[in-house]
Write a protein that holds these residues in place. Sequence first.
Motif, PDB file in Angstrom:
ATOM      1  N   ASN A  38      14.182  -4.641  -2.136  1.00  0.00           N
ATOM      2  CA  ASN A  38      14.590  -5.862  -2.853  1.00  0.00           C
ATOM      3  C   ASN A  38      14.945  -5.578  -4.309  1.00  0.00           C
ATOM      4  OD1 ASN A  38      14.288  -7.488  -0.612  1.00  0.00           O
ATOM      5  ND2 ASN A  38      12.169  -8.042  -1.092  1.00  0.00           N
ATOM      6  N   ARG A  39      15.306  -4.313  -4.572  1.00  0.00           N
ATOM      7  CA  ARG A  39      15.847  -3.922  -5.878  1.00  0.00           C
ATOM      8  C   ARG A  39      14.826  -4.054  -7.011  1.00  0.00           C
ATOM      9  NH1 ARG A  39      18.794  -6.822  -2.942  1.00  0.00           N
ATOM     10  NH2 ARG A  39      18.308  -8.756  -4.087  1.00  0.00           N
ATOM     11  N   ASN A  40      13.587  -3.809  -6.702  1.00  0.00           N
ATOM     12  CA  ASN A  40      12.548  -3.750  -7.724  1.00  0.00           C
ATOM     13  C   ASN A  40      12.319  -2.287  -8.096  1.00  0.00           C
ATOM     14  OD1 ASN A  40      11.665  -6.658  -7.698  1.00  0.00           O
ATOM     15  ND2 ASN A  40      11.283  -6.134  -5.549  1.00  0.00           N
ATOM     16  N   TYR A  41      11.843  -2.064  -9.319  1.00  0.00           N
ATOM     17  CA  TYR A  41      11.649  -0.691  -9.773  1.00  0.00           C
ATOM     18  C   TYR A  41      10.326  -0.562 -10.519  1.00  0.00           C
ATOM     19  CZ  TYR A  41      12.053   3.605 -12.448  1.00  0.00           C
ATOM     20  OH  TYR A  41      11.803   4.830 -12.998  1.00  0.00           O
ATOM     21  N   CYS A  42       9.606   0.495 -10.258  1.00  0.00           N
ATOM     22  CA  CYS A  42       8.417   0.867 -11.038  1.00  0.00           C
ATOM     23  C   CYS A  42       8.282   2.381 -10.955  1.00  0.00           C
ATOM     24  CB  CYS A  42       7.161   0.199 -10.480  1.00  0.00           C
ATOM     25  SG  CYS A  42       5.669   0.602 -11.422  1.00  0.00           S
ATOM     26  N   GLU A  43       8.063   3.038 -12.072  1.00  0.00           N
ATOM     27  CA  GLU A  43       7.949   4.495 -12.091  1.00  0.00           C
ATOM     28  C   GLU A  43       6.728   4.961 -11.314  1.00  0.00           C
ATOM     29  OE1 GLU A  43       7.868   8.182 -15.305  1.00  0.00           O
ATOM     30  OE2 GLU A  43       8.314   6.134 -15.966  1.00  0.00           O
ATOM     31  N   ASN A  44       5.656   4.140 -11.352  1.00  0.00           N
ATOM     32  CA  ASN A  44       4.437   4.527 -10.629  1.00  0.00           C
ATOM     33  C   ASN A  44       3.832   3.283  -9.997  1.00  0.00           C
ATOM     34  OD1 ASN A  44       2.052   5.525  -9.662  1.00  0.00           O
ATOM     35  ND2 ASN A  44       1.335   6.352 -11.624  1.00  0.00           N
ATOM     36  N   TRP A  45       4.121   3.062  -8.721  1.00  0.00           N
ATOM     37  CA  TRP A  45       3.607   1.864  -8.032  1.00  0.00           C
ATOM     38  C   TRP A  45       2.090   1.872  -7.932  1.00  0.00           C
ATOM     39  CZ3 TRP A  45       6.575  -2.143  -7.589  1.00  0.00           C
ATOM     40  CH2 TRP A  45       7.960  -2.010  -7.435  1.00  0.00           C
ATOM     41  N   ASN A  46       1.441   3.018  -8.179  1.00  0.00           N
ATOM     42  CA  ASN A  46      -0.030   3.061  -8.147  1.00  0.00           C
ATOM     43  C   ASN A  46      -0.652   2.214  -9.255  1.00  0.00           C
ATOM     44  OD1 ASN A  46      -0.273   4.777  -5.940  1.00  0.00           O
ATOM     45  ND2 ASN A  46      -0.056   6.621  -7.213  1.00  0.00           N
ATOM     46  N   ASN A  47       0.138   1.906 -10.282  1.00  0.00           N
ATOM     47  CA  ASN A  47      -0.367   1.093 -11.391  1.00  0.00           C
ATOM     48  C   ASN A  47      -0.123  -0.404 -11.184  1.00  0.00           C
ATOM     49  OD1 ASN A  47      -1.308   3.314 -12.817  1.00  0.00           O
ATOM     50  ND2 ASN A  47       0.690   3.656 -13.808  1.00  0.00           N
ATOM     51  N   VAL A  48       0.340  -0.782 -10.008  1.00  0.00           N
ATOM     52  CA  VAL A  48       0.522  -2.195  -9.661  1.00  0.00           C
ATOM     53  C   VAL A  48      -0.550  -2.577  -8.645  1.00  0.00           C
ATOM     54  CG1 VAL A  48       2.065  -3.915  -8.674  1.00  0.00           C
ATOM     55  CG2 VAL A  48       2.993  -2.095 -10.133  1.00  0.00           C
ATOM     56  N   TYR A  49      -1.343  -3.588  -8.970  1.00  0.00           N
ATOM     57  CA  TYR A  49      -2.410  -4.063  -8.093  1.00  0.00           C
ATOM     58  C   TYR A  49      -2.111  -5.495  -7.674  1.00  0.00           C
ATOM     59  CZ  TYR A  49      -5.498  -0.075  -8.744  1.00  0.00           C
ATOM     60  OH  TYR A  49      -6.040   1.169  -8.720  1.00  0.00           O
ATOM     61  N   VAL A  50      -2.527  -5.829  -6.459  1.00  0.00           N
ATOM     62  CA  VAL A  50      -2.256  -7.161  -5.919  1.00  0.00           C
ATOM     63  C   VAL A  50      -3.525  -7.728  -5.294  1.00  0.00           C
ATOM     64  CG1 VAL A  50       0.178  -6.652  -5.518  1.00  0.00           C
ATOM     65  CG2 VAL A  50      -1.502  -6.214  -3.692  1.00  0.00           C
ATOM     66  N   SER A  51      -3.460  -9.000  -4.893  1.00  0.00           N
ATOM     67  CA  SER A  51      -4.623  -9.675  -4.321  1.00  0.00           C
ATOM     68  C   SER A  51      -5.071  -8.992  -3.038  1.00  0.00           C
ATOM     69  CB  SER A  51      -4.288 -11.138  -4.043  1.00  0.00           C
ATOM     70  OG  SER A  51      -5.361 -11.766  -3.384  1.00  0.00           O
ATOM     71  N   ASP A  52      -6.392  -8.850  -2.903  1.00  0.00           N
ATOM     72  CA  ASP A  52      -6.975  -8.193  -1.736  1.00  0.00           C
ATOM     73  C   ASP A  52      -7.280  -9.177  -0.608  1.00  0.00           C
ATOM     74  OD1 ASP A  52      -7.875  -6.022  -0.314  1.00  0.00           O
ATOM     75  OD2 ASP A  52      -9.915  -6.135  -1.108  1.00  0.00           O
ATOM     76  N   GLU A  53      -7.066 -10.480  -0.876  1.00  0.00           N
ATOM     77  CA  GLU A  53      -7.327 -11.466   0.167  1.00  0.00           C
ATOM     78  C   GLU A  53      -6.324 -11.293   1.303  1.00  0.00           C
ATOM     79  OE1 GLU A  53      -8.097 -15.562  -1.004  1.00  0.00           O
ATOM     80  OE2 GLU A  53      -8.158 -14.886  -3.089  1.00  0.00           O
TER      81      GLU A  53
END
Length: 723
Positions: A38-53
């Motif tokens: 979906n054309r998103n970019y992040c150099e290190n996706w390990n630094n993106v956290y999301v809801s665990d529910e």
Amino acid sequence: MTTITYLSKKHEKLNIEKSFLEGKRNLTCKEITILEKNRNYCENWNNVYVSDEKDCFDAELIRDSRFEGFVIIGRLVYAKLKYHDLELDTGIVNSFIRNSIIGDDNVILNVSYMDNYHTGNMVMLFNIQEISCIKSSRFGNGVNRKDISEDTRIWIGIRNENDGRAVLANETMIPADAYIWSKYRDDSVLMHRFLELTDNVCKDKLVSYGSIGNNVVIKNTTLIKDAKIGDCSYIKGAFKLKNLTILSSEDEPSQIGEGVELVNGIMGYGSRVFYQAVGIRFVLGRNCQLKYGARLINSILGDNSTVSCCELLNNLIFPFHEQHHNSSFLIATMVMGQSNIAAGATIGSNHNSRSPDGEIIAGRGFWPGLCSDFKHNSHFASFTLASKGSYQHELDVQYPFALLLPGDTANSPVHIIPAWWFMYDMFAIVRNNYKFKKRDKRVVKIQNIETNPFAPDTMQETLKAVKKIIELTAANLSQLDASYVNENDSPDSLRQSAKDFLHNTKNEKFTLFDVQSQKKHGAIIYKPLKAYKVYRQVLKYFAVKTLMEFCHRNSFVALEEIILSEINLLPLYTEWVNVGGQVMPKKKLEKLISLIKEKKINDWEQVHAFYNEVQNNYDDYKARYSVEILEQLYSRSIKEFDNEIYSDIVDDVSNMSELMYNSSVESREKDFTDYYRCMPYDSKEEMTAVLGSIKDNDFLKELERDTKNFKKDLKILFKGLTL
């Protein structure tokens, strides 16, 4: 504070509070694939956290966005958020987010740059050019952070253009705080303690990131930098919001509109700023409005105030201030509330020295007329109405409820009619208390506000005005009536003769000259005899009504000797101060200052608790002061009052009560009967459709009811004291 350190691929250190990661997880490989598709970019996706529910993160809702640093995203599932006519799908689209924490169910759409911000739940961010925060931001507070130089504190230069009375803002600041800080400048210990109080109240509230509360909507805004935005705020089309705290809640939501620029300030709960208004180095109170290009600079504006189209620089303004006109400005003043600045009033930049260091102090109820201007320094007693004109010299108007008029020329005496409101516009002055209480929309009331014209501060001024009239009469008694003057009169006997003259004479046409009221040319005091008598009636009315309220509070049917004895045991305070809108004994204010200097009060919230403690005893203090007023008026102890004195009090107060009601009705009736008022209408029916009927006036209905009850209670108030 507990922290945990993570490393990016470039081994960049990223610090985050451990608590922020509770209930959060790393992205799965499938989610990363969807995000990149979906054309998103992040150099290190390990630094993106999301809801665990479970089932609480839908990666498909993030499109065309870039992430940098450490980003945490709360619950993100498909939903629609709607505010008024704005309806958007939840998700993050076409945005750049860096080092930020996103709450649950957010809409982030077309946010070009978002750095170091935390958002609450159900937040809508739409079409924002930049929203960012430096780690050392103060959010409009005057607190000093340990990592920043003391010289970088943001001071607000109230009351004086030379910053001689500058104060530091904080989120809890109210006009009372600003008053005592700006007033006692000669007390260096107190000034240092105020710095400590400010640091103490803010140190636990400042964080290193910007914040946006729950249920906030921000759209079509250019720049938000170093701002803390409270719950339920609504911001649309703002130009620049920087170093700012917007206090807002579900019960008292705040709003900011198109073209607004706010820098270095605090915006109070329930306030609204619209239409190209500007605020720089300011504190805006609760339930205030700043709109239509108004400029509020180096000023503090009290609760329940409205400012439109005008300019306010270096002011401390107490609650209930109205200023609505493009051609008016207010500079270097302390206006003590319930004020109204008319069109063309230019109050400022007219000093008596080469330095802009002058000040104007106006008691509550200050009302300068159309196109009026004044010279600094000047002082106005409470409820001064200044007629249209240019006042070329410094003024000291010591007569409350007075009408001030310019002299015949620039270098002639001004004209003053003391007690004018009670003589000629009773409707306006009596309606005052009713009007302001109705306009008080605050849900939480931190600043105590006295709205009644009959209060200890105004009665204190009225007593002084009575004495002033006596003194001026005594000085001119030989010209007024030589029969009252003896060759060997002492000052005291001459004053007594002046009182006798004022009580006995029927000459209502004489005038007095007060040299102190205007520099160089003085003032002519018109109708001093009538003013003297009206002032005495006003004082008696206040005293009797206060004693009546004391009886009602304590379930007494009427005053008796034992009740008077109880009242006389209460502390007597004869000097009163308007502290930001709250009227309190001067000795209580001095006690507060002592407690602050002794470090028994250590933050502003404790100061506010002291204000409330004084307010809780205010009615009792007034009752004791009322007895003192009656004793001064009759020059004897209340224990020596006889039937004749009580009868005189009842007659005067009864007449005053009737006058207040009848004059109010007559004054309002003129709006419906005067030829020129009726002139625009072809019929009575048309006039009624436009103006309504006098019978529908809620205030007059309430006043009629209150007057009947008052007169009923008045008949029995002194029954237990008469022989």
